[in-house]
Write a protein that holds these residues in place. Structure first.
Motif, PDB file in Angstrom:
ATOM      1  N   UNK A 294       0.833  -1.200   0.000  1.00 41.73           N
ATOM      2  CA  UNK A 294       0.000   0.000   0.000  1.00 41.73           C
ATOM      3  C   UNK A 294       0.868   1.251   0.000  1.00 41.73           C
ATOM      4  N   UNK A 295       0.682   2.091  -1.002  1.00 38.04           N
ATOM      5  CA  UNK A 295       1.418   3.346  -1.069  1.00 38.04           C
ATOM      6  C   UNK A 295       0.776   4.409  -0.192  1.00 38.04           C
ATOM      7  N   UNK A 296       1.472   5.496  -0.010  1.00 43.03           N
ATOM      8  CA  UNK A 296       1.002   6.597   0.828  1.00 43.03           C
ATOM      9  C   UNK A 296      -0.348   7.121   0.355  1.00 43.03           C
ATOM     10  N   UNK A 297      -0.506   7.330  -0.958  1.00 43.84           N
ATOM     11  CA  UNK A 297      -1.771   7.874  -1.465  1.00 43.84           C
ATOM     12  C   UNK A 297      -2.940   6.954  -1.145  1.00 43.84           C
ATOM     13  N   UNK A 298      -2.739   5.647  -1.299  1.00 45.08           N
ATOM     14  CA  UNK A 298      -3.812   4.682  -0.996  1.00 45.08           C
ATOM     15  C   UNK A 298      -4.151   4.692   0.486  1.00 45.08           C
ATOM     16  N   UNK A 299      -3.146   4.785   1.323  1.00 43.55           N
ATOM     17  CA  UNK A 299      -3.383   4.810   2.776  1.00 43.55           C
ATOM     18  C   UNK A 299      -4.124   6.085   3.169  1.00 43.55           C
ATOM     19  N   UNK A 300      -3.691   7.214   2.624  1.00 48.10           N
ATOM     20  CA  UNK A 300      -4.354   8.485   2.951  1.00 48.10           C
ATOM     21  C   UNK A 300      -5.804   8.469   2.461  1.00 48.10           C
ATOM     22  N   UNK A 301      -6.032   7.951   1.258  1.00 46.32           N
ATOM     23  CA  UNK A 301      -7.393   7.872   0.711  1.00 46.32           C
ATOM     24  C   UNK A 301      -8.273   6.977   1.588  1.00 46.32           C
ATOM     25  N   UNK A 302      -7.761   5.818   1.967  1.00 44.10           N
ATOM     26  CA  UNK A 302      -8.507   4.885   2.814  1.00 44.10           C
ATOM     27  C   UNK A 302      -8.808   5.504   4.177  1.00 44.10           C
ATOM     28  N   UNK A 303      -7.812   6.136   4.772  1.00 40.66           N
ATOM     29  CA  UNK A 303      -8.003   6.730   6.100  1.00 40.66           C
ATOM     30  C   UNK A 303      -9.094   7.794   6.061  1.00 40.66           C
ATOM     31  N   UNK A 304      -9.033   8.653   5.068  1.00 42.95           N
ATOM     32  CA  UNK A 304     -10.048   9.698   4.954  1.00 42.95           C
ATOM     33  C   UNK A 304     -11.419   9.092   4.676  1.00 42.95           C
ATOM     34  N   UNK A 305     -11.473   8.050   3.852  1.00 41.92           N
ATOM     35  CA  UNK A 305     -12.757   7.420   3.522  1.00 41.92           C
ATOM     36  C   UNK A 305     -13.419   6.818   4.755  1.00 41.92           C
ATOM     37  N   UNK A 306     -12.651   6.159   5.616  1.00 42.75           N
ATOM     38  CA  UNK A 306     -13.267   5.514   6.783  1.00 42.75           C
ATOM     39  C   UNK A 306     -13.612   6.510   7.883  1.00 42.75           C
ATOM     40  N   UNK A 307     -12.940   7.657   7.905  1.00 45.31           N
ATOM     41  CA  UNK A 307     -13.258   8.673   8.914  1.00 45.31           C
ATOM     42  C   UNK A 307     -14.401   9.590   8.479  1.00 45.31           C
ATOM     43  N   UNK A 308     -14.440   9.922   7.184  1.00 42.76           N
ATOM     44  CA  UNK A 308     -15.361  10.929   6.643  1.00 42.76           C
ATOM     45  C   UNK A 308     -16.813  10.673   7.035  1.00 42.76           C
ATOM     46  N   UNK A 309     -17.408  11.683   7.636  1.00 44.19           N
ATOM     47  CA  UNK A 309     -18.836  11.707   7.979  1.00 44.19           C
ATOM     48  C   UNK A 309     -19.247  10.651   9.003  1.00 44.19           C
ATOM     49  N   UNK A 310     -18.319   9.885   9.532  1.00 45.15           N
ATOM     50  CA  UNK A 310     -18.633   8.935  10.596  1.00 45.15           C
ATOM     51  C   UNK A 310     -17.893   9.324  11.873  1.00 45.15           C
ATOM     52  N   UNK A 311     -16.607   9.584  11.738  1.00 45.14           N
ATOM     53  CA  UNK A 311     -15.809   9.942  12.897  1.00 45.14           C
ATOM     54  C   UNK A 311     -15.262  11.362  12.808  1.00 45.14           C
ATOM     55  N   UNK A 312     -15.161  11.904  11.601  1.00 48.54           N
ATOM     56  CA  UNK A 312     -14.523  13.214  11.432  1.00 48.54           C
ATOM     57  C   UNK A 312     -14.966  13.876  10.140  1.00 48.54           C
ATOM     58  N   UNK A 313     -14.824  15.171  10.141  1.00 46.56           N
ATOM     59  CA  UNK A 313     -14.920  15.942   8.908  1.00 46.56           C
ATOM     60  C   UNK A 313     -13.499  16.023   8.360  1.00 46.56           C
ATOM     61  N   UNK A 314     -13.335  15.948   7.058  1.00 49.92           N
ATOM     62  CA  UNK A 314     -12.016  16.027   6.421  1.00 49.92           C
ATOM     63  C   UNK A 314     -11.857  17.444   5.883  1.00 49.92           C
ATOM     64  N   UNK A 315     -10.721  18.066   6.184  1.00 42.52           N
ATOM     65  CA  UNK A 315     -10.477  19.433   5.722  1.00 42.52           C
ATOM     66  C   UNK A 315      -8.987  19.621   5.454  1.00 42.52           C
ATOM     67  N   UNK A 316      -8.673  20.704   4.758  1.00 44.71           N
ATOM     68  CA  UNK A 316      -7.284  21.119   4.555  1.00 44.71           C
ATOM     69  C   UNK A 316      -7.034  22.361   5.398  1.00 44.71           C
ATOM     70  N   UNK A 317      -5.780  22.717   5.541  1.00 45.40           N
ATOM     71  CA  UNK A 317      -5.424  23.924   6.289  1.00 45.40           C
ATOM     72  C   UNK A 317      -6.078  25.136   5.635  1.00 45.40           C
ATOM     73  N   UNK A 318      -6.025  25.210   4.292  1.00 40.15           N
ATOM     74  CA  UNK A 318      -6.624  26.355   3.583  1.00 40.15           C
ATOM     75  C   UNK A 318      -8.129  26.439   3.814  1.00 40.15           C
ATOM     76  N   UNK A 319      -8.809  25.301   3.807  1.00 42.22           N
ATOM     77  CA  UNK A 319     -10.255  25.310   4.057  1.00 42.22           C
ATOM     78  C   UNK A 319     -10.558  25.802   5.476  1.00 42.22           C
ATOM     79  N   UNK A 320      -9.778  25.377   6.437  1.00 46.63           N
ATOM     80  CA  UNK A 320      -9.993  25.831   7.817  1.00 46.63           C
ATOM     81  C   UNK A 320      -9.710  27.320   7.958  1.00 46.63           C
ATOM     82  N   UNK A 321      -8.676  27.789   7.251  1.00 50.94           N
ATOM     83  CA  UNK A 321      -8.344  29.217   7.297  1.00 50.94           C
ATOM     84  C   UNK A 321      -9.430  30.064   6.667  1.00 50.94           C
ATOM     85  N   UNK A 322     -10.111  29.530   5.652  1.00 53.82           N
ATOM     86  CA  UNK A 322     -11.157  30.272   4.947  1.00 53.82           C
ATOM     87  C   UNK A 322     -12.507  30.229   5.652  1.00 53.82           C
ATOM     88  N   UNK A 323     -12.658  29.329   6.596  1.00 57.45           N
ATOM     89  CA  UNK A 323     -13.959  29.207   7.271  1.00 57.45           C
ATOM     90  C   UNK A 323     -14.048  30.172   8.445  1.00 57.45           C
TER      91      UNK A 323
END
Length: 179
Positions: free
Chosen positions: A148-177
């Motif tokens: 498993x490469x880094x991109x696959x791990x990051x994609x999987x991690x975000x997929x299993x957290x999204x809308x169940x355990x966490x909201x997924x955001x970037x630093x720029x999105x948080x700065x703009x909110x």
């Protein structure tokens, strides 16, 4: 609602491992620093967490000197806790929950090294404890695991957290909110 930024395992121990050459973002300190500045500007609590394995004789053994924040990180300010954990998540072997409760925190921003391990388990447990959790994707990284490469791990991690355990955001999105 009060908020805290939890910076998890952004430490020299990882750079001391041969796997560092395969880390997804060797410049992880830059987005973490931007996130720390954003949290501080909002008056949020910043909590630094280091993984430690006393007596192990490896890079996580504090006696070897690698269990410290990456040199490029802005140093913790007075009053910003620096916790040492011996479990994967940042709650079980620290007083993190007590600190958050005493500060009246209801929302957590989480970031760090080993997206699928320490950051994910902290996000999941934080959610189970009733916190609103934001997983900050671009201030989090990991190493490949087996095939498993880094991109696959990051994609999987975000997929299993999204809308169940966490909201997924970037630093720029948080700065703009709005605060």
């Amino acid at each position: 609602m009060k908020r805290a930024l939890i910076v998890i395992d952004v430490q020299e121990s990882f750079r001391a491992r041969p796997l560092w050459k395969e880390i997804g973002n060797p410049g992880i300190a830059e987005p973490v620093n931007r996130l720390v500045r954003l949290a501080r500007d909002h008056g949020d609590l910043v909590v630094w967490v280091l993984h430690s394995e006393p007596g192990s004789g490896d890079v996580f053994d504090p006696d070897l000197g690698h269990v410290r924040l990456l040199e490029e990180l802005e140093p913790p300010l007075p009053g910003e806790p620096v916790l040492r954990k011996t479990a994967h998540n940042a709650f079980t072997t620290t007083n993190l929950q007590q600190l958050l409760t005493e500060a009246g925190v209801g929302e957590l921003w989480v970031c760090g090294i080993r997206a699928e391990q320490c950051v994910e388990t902290t996000a999941r447990l934080g959610s189970d404890l009733g916190y609103e959790v934001v997983f900050v994707a671009d201030a989090t990284t990991t190493n490949p695991i087996g095939d498993l490469g880094v991109d696959a791990i990051m994609e999987r991690t975000q997929a299993v957290l999204r809308d169940r355990f966490a909201r997924i955001a970037t630093v720029a999105e948080l700065a703009a909110s709005p605060v």
